[in-house]
Design an enzyme around this catalytic site. Structure first.
Site, mmCIF file in Angstrom:
data_model
loop_
_atom_site.group_PDB
_atom_site.id
_atom_site.type_symbol
_atom_site.label_atom_id
_atom_site.label_comp_id
_atom_site.label_asym_id
_atom_site.label_seq_id
_atom_site.Cartn_x
_atom_site.Cartn_y
_atom_site.Cartn_z
ATOM 1 N N ASP A 1 37.528 90.507 30.155
ATOM 2 C CA ASP A 1 36.709 89.794 31.183
ATOM 3 C C ASP A 1 35.514 90.309 31.414
ATOM 4 O O ASP A 1 34.719 89.407 31.963
ATOM 5 C CB ASP A 1 37.832 89.578 32.668
ATOM 6 C CG ASP A 1 39.095 88.701 32.212
ATOM 7 O OD1 ASP A 1 39.845 89.387 32.532
ATOM 8 O OD2 ASP A 1 38.896 87.667 31.705
ATOM 9 N N HIS B 1 43.168 97.636 33.444
ATOM 10 C CA HIS B 1 44.287 96.817 33.097
ATOM 11 C C HIS B 1 45.673 97.168 33.415
ATOM 12 O O HIS B 1 45.895 98.379 33.576
ATOM 13 C CB HIS B 1 44.011 96.500 31.589
ATOM 14 C CG HIS B 1 44.732 95.356 30.987
ATOM 15 N ND1 HIS B 1 46.087 95.230 31.029
ATOM 16 C CD2 HIS B 1 44.382 93.898 30.892
ATOM 17 C CE1 HIS B 1 46.455 93.897 30.515
ATOM 18 N NE2 HIS B 1 45.428 93.411 30.490
HETATM 19 C C1 SDX Z 1 43.194 90.136 33.002
HETATM 20 O O1 SDX Z 1 48.139 90.854 32.539
HETATM 21 C C2 SDX Z 1 47.258 90.642 31.800
HETATM 22 O O2 SDX Z 1 47.700 90.795 30.561
HETATM 23 C C3 SDX Z 1 45.929 89.940 32.755
HETATM 24 C C4 SDX Z 1 44.996 89.749 31.349
HETATM 25 C C5 SDX Z 1 45.582 88.489 30.642
HETATM 26 O O3 SDX Z 1 44.944 88.272 29.285
HETATM 27 O O4 SDX Z 1 46.114 87.618 31.233
HETATM 28 O O5 SDX Z 1 44.666 90.761 30.515
HETATM 29 C C6 SDX Z 1 43.617 89.207 32.188
HETATM 30 O O6 SDX Z 1 43.762 89.871 34.191
HETATM 31 C C7 SDX Z 1 42.618 91.351 33.134
HETATM 32 C C8 SDX Z 1 42.216 92.250 34.216
HETATM 33 C C9 SDX Z 1 40.963 91.406 34.808
HETATM 34 N N1 SDX Z 1 40.903 92.039 36.287
HETATM 35 C C10 SDX Z 1 39.733 92.900 36.526
HETATM 36 O O7 SDX Z 1 39.096 93.189 35.653
HETATM 37 C C11 SDX Z 1 39.660 93.162 38.079
HETATM 38 C C12 SDX Z 1 39.257 94.565 38.396
HETATM 39 N N2 SDX Z 1 40.393 95.495 37.894
HETATM 40 C C13 SDX Z 1 41.592 95.861 38.796
HETATM 41 O O8 SDX Z 1 41.870 95.032 39.751
HETATM 42 C C14 SDX Z 1 42.481 96.790 38.140
HETATM 43 O O9 SDX Z 1 42.065 97.324 37.145
HETATM 44 C C15 SDX Z 1 43.766 95.777 37.812
HETATM 45 C C16 SDX Z 1 44.336 95.028 38.737
HETATM 46 C C17 SDX Z 1 43.477 94.956 36.400
HETATM 47 C C18 SDX Z 1 45.005 97.094 37.411
HETATM 48 O O10 SDX Z 1 45.129 97.422 38.546
HETATM 49 P P1 SDX Z 1 46.095 98.856 38.473
HETATM 50 O O11 SDX Z 1 47.389 98.442 37.589
HETATM 51 O O12 SDX Z 1 46.192 99.417 39.779
HETATM 52 O O13 SDX Z 1 45.390 99.744 37.481
HETATM 53 P P2 SDX Z 1 45.771 101.328 37.219
HETATM 54 O O14 SDX Z 1 47.252 101.351 37.786
HETATM 55 O O15 SDX Z 1 45.648 101.622 35.823
HETATM 56 O O16 SDX Z 1 44.751 102.059 38.445
HETATM 57 C C19 SDX Z 1 44.602 103.361 38.119
HETATM 58 C C20 SDX Z 1 43.652 103.900 39.195
HETATM 59 C C21 SDX Z 1 44.035 103.426 40.548
HETATM 60 O O17 SDX Z 1 43.662 104.414 41.554
HETATM 61 P P3 SDX Z 1 44.603 105.413 42.151
HETATM 62 O O18 SDX Z 1 45.706 104.586 42.755
HETATM 63 O O19 SDX Z 1 45.238 106.347 40.961
HETATM 64 O O20 SDX Z 1 43.810 106.309 43.228
HETATM 65 O O21 SDX Z 1 42.468 103.348 39.046
HETATM 66 C C22 SDX Z 1 42.091 102.635 39.851
HETATM 67 C C23 SDX Z 1 43.345 101.960 40.839
HETATM 68 O O22 SDX Z 1 43.123 101.896 42.097
HETATM 69 N N3 SDX Z 1 41.240 101.256 39.571
HETATM 70 C C24 SDX Z 1 40.021 101.053 39.757
HETATM 71 C C25 SDX Z 1 39.915 100.019 38.911
HETATM 72 N N4 SDX Z 1 40.972 99.493 38.174
HETATM 73 C C26 SDX Z 1 42.149 100.420 38.712
HETATM 74 N N5 SDX Z 1 39.299 101.564 40.328
HETATM 75 C C27 SDX Z 1 37.881 101.073 40.303
HETATM 76 N N6 SDX Z 1 37.660 99.679 39.345
HETATM 77 C C28 SDX Z 1 38.684 99.399 38.828
HETATM 78 N N7 SDX Z 1 38.383 98.123 38.186
#
Ligand code: SDX
Length: 397
Positions: A332, A275
């Protein structure tokens, strides 16, 4: 009063806007709607009570809730010529495509009636939007499966009405004998709608606020929010979770896909995990996880997808990478599984999210309209393109 809620003064400096509606503490997993903890609202309220709270800033008393529910029921029906709008969609149109089109067209039906400078008319438009969204959503589904449209009923509550409009087998809209609606499903849906109602400045709500800052009508603003919600990184994640589970296919494949998700070279992400704001647990996921297991045990479904989902959850929660990166299941991950257990088709999952989030979107639209002096949001950029240069005639290029 940001001071009471913001530990980091730097945060205040970078905040893109102020709002009185929802507060999130991502580090401590706190979510408040108008100051009320999501856990209390989820346990004790009807969804329409929470929608009223988001819009008005206070919980309704019994009379206010009765009037609000009656107005929502009264507004739930859609104009017959809007119903014909669906005939223009091919049967296999994605329900989100129908939703964004039909909701946007509400501007053509009601815009003339609505002077956004009149607070009474603004509230009426916001309530109308909350009333019509389930009807338009269910109509999108009925069109996609070639079933007759089912009208909303005054004798059913918000969640019962939606389930009846979705799954009633007869088209006898007002004398429908077979409207058996499982109250456990109604309870699960009520909870899902409350948990998805609002979430501060998420991408779709920020889109609604940006459109509202130009003075656009609420139907156009909500249509913009629906478009933003559709993306798999945002509201499309619940549908993406089920598609991901289908791709993983079996419990034996889970370790391979967990490894793919950890490989920074591999674009695969574990849908439903991580998230932007919650860097610990998503409080909504904690609440919804219990309901997910309850609904699965009640439906006694032997769909292998559910066993697979629980295996993905178990593997990821124990994996060092996910623990270190603080990637926990978000709302989700579980909502998609519950929707499937309720018999909601996968391509309707983000539509479900939109029904719930409409209450947050219209609350933010009202908040923007109340701040009449709100300047148009006009983000600036850091330009990283070519320096100024002169044009060469085409024969010299
Ligand atoms: C919603 O904004 C909101 O409030 C949204 C929401 C709402 O109610 O409106 O809460 C609803 O959108 C929830 C999120 C739903 N999306 C997903 O489940 C899709 C999968 N999640 C990822 O796409 C991701 O977690 C995000 C987009 C949600 C967040 O991405 P970030 O901001 O890059 O996450 P982070 O900075 O914490 O990531 C840290 C690391 C990164 O790797 P490095 O750059 O450190 O090497 O973790 C990795 C990211 O690449 N990472 C993941 C991951 N999510 C983050 N790796 C594998 N699987 C994942 N799901």
């Amino acid at each position: 009063d940001l001071g009471c809620f913001t530990h980091d003064p730097g945060f205040v400096a970078t905040a893109s806007c102020t709002s009185k509606i929802t507060y999130i503490d991502g580090d401590n997993g706190i979510l408040l709607y108008r100051g009320y903890p999501i856990e209390q609202l989820a346990e004790h309220c009807e969804f329409t009570e929470v929608a009223y709270l988001l819009m008005h800033g206070e919980l309704p008393n019994e009379r206010e809730l009765l009037d609000f529910d009656l107005e929502i029921s009264d507004r739930a029906i859609i104009h017959e010529s809007l119903r014909k709008f669906f005939d223009g969609f091919h049967y296999d149109a994605h329900p989100m495509a129908m939703l964004v089109g039909v909701v946007g067209s509400l501007s053509a039906f009601y815009h003339s009636e609505m002077n956004i400078k009149d607070p009474v008319q603004r509230l009426r438009a916001a309530t109308r939007m909350i009333g019509k969204m389930p009807t338009i959503a269910a109509a999108s589904y009925r069109h996609s499966v070639g079933r007759p449209f089912v009208y909303p009923r005054m004798d059913l509550n918000y969640c019962e009405n939606f389930l009846n409009m979705m799954f009633s087998r007869s088209s006898q809209n007002y004398i429908d004998q077979d409207h058996y609606i499982d109250q456990d499903f109604v309870k699960a849906l009520n909870l899902l709608f409350i948990l998805h109602a609002d979430h501060e400045q998420n991408a779709s709500t920020s889109t609604v606020r940006l459109a509202a800052s130009t003075g656009a009508n609420p139907y156009a603003c909500v249509a913009a929010g629906i478009a933003a919600l559709w993306g798999p990184a945002h509201g499309g994640a619940n549908e993406a979770v089920l598609n991901m589970l289908a791709e993983i296919g079996s419990v034996d494949n889970v370790p391979k896909y967990i490894a793919k998700a950890k490989d920074s070279e591999d674009p695969f992400r574990l849908m439903g995990f991580g998230h932007r704001v919650y860097k610990n647990f998503d409080p909504r996921a904690t609440i919804i996880r219990k309901t997910c297991h309850e609904v699965l045990s009640k439906t006694q479904t032997n769909d292998p997808l559910f066993e697979l989902a629980l295996a993905v959850e178990e593997h990821a929660l124990k994996d060092e990478y996910f623990i270190e990166k603080k990637l926990y299941p978000n709302v989700d991950f579980y909502s998609g599984i519950i929707y499937k257990a309720l018999g909601i088709p996968v391509d309707m999952f983000t539509v479900m999210f939109a029904i719930a989030r409409t209450s947050g979107w219209v609350a933010h639209w009202l908040e923007m309209m109340e701040e009449a002096s709100t300047p148009i949001s006009r983000p600036r950029q850091l330009y990283v393109g070519p320096a100024q240069r002169d044009l060469a005639a085409i024969k010299n290029r």
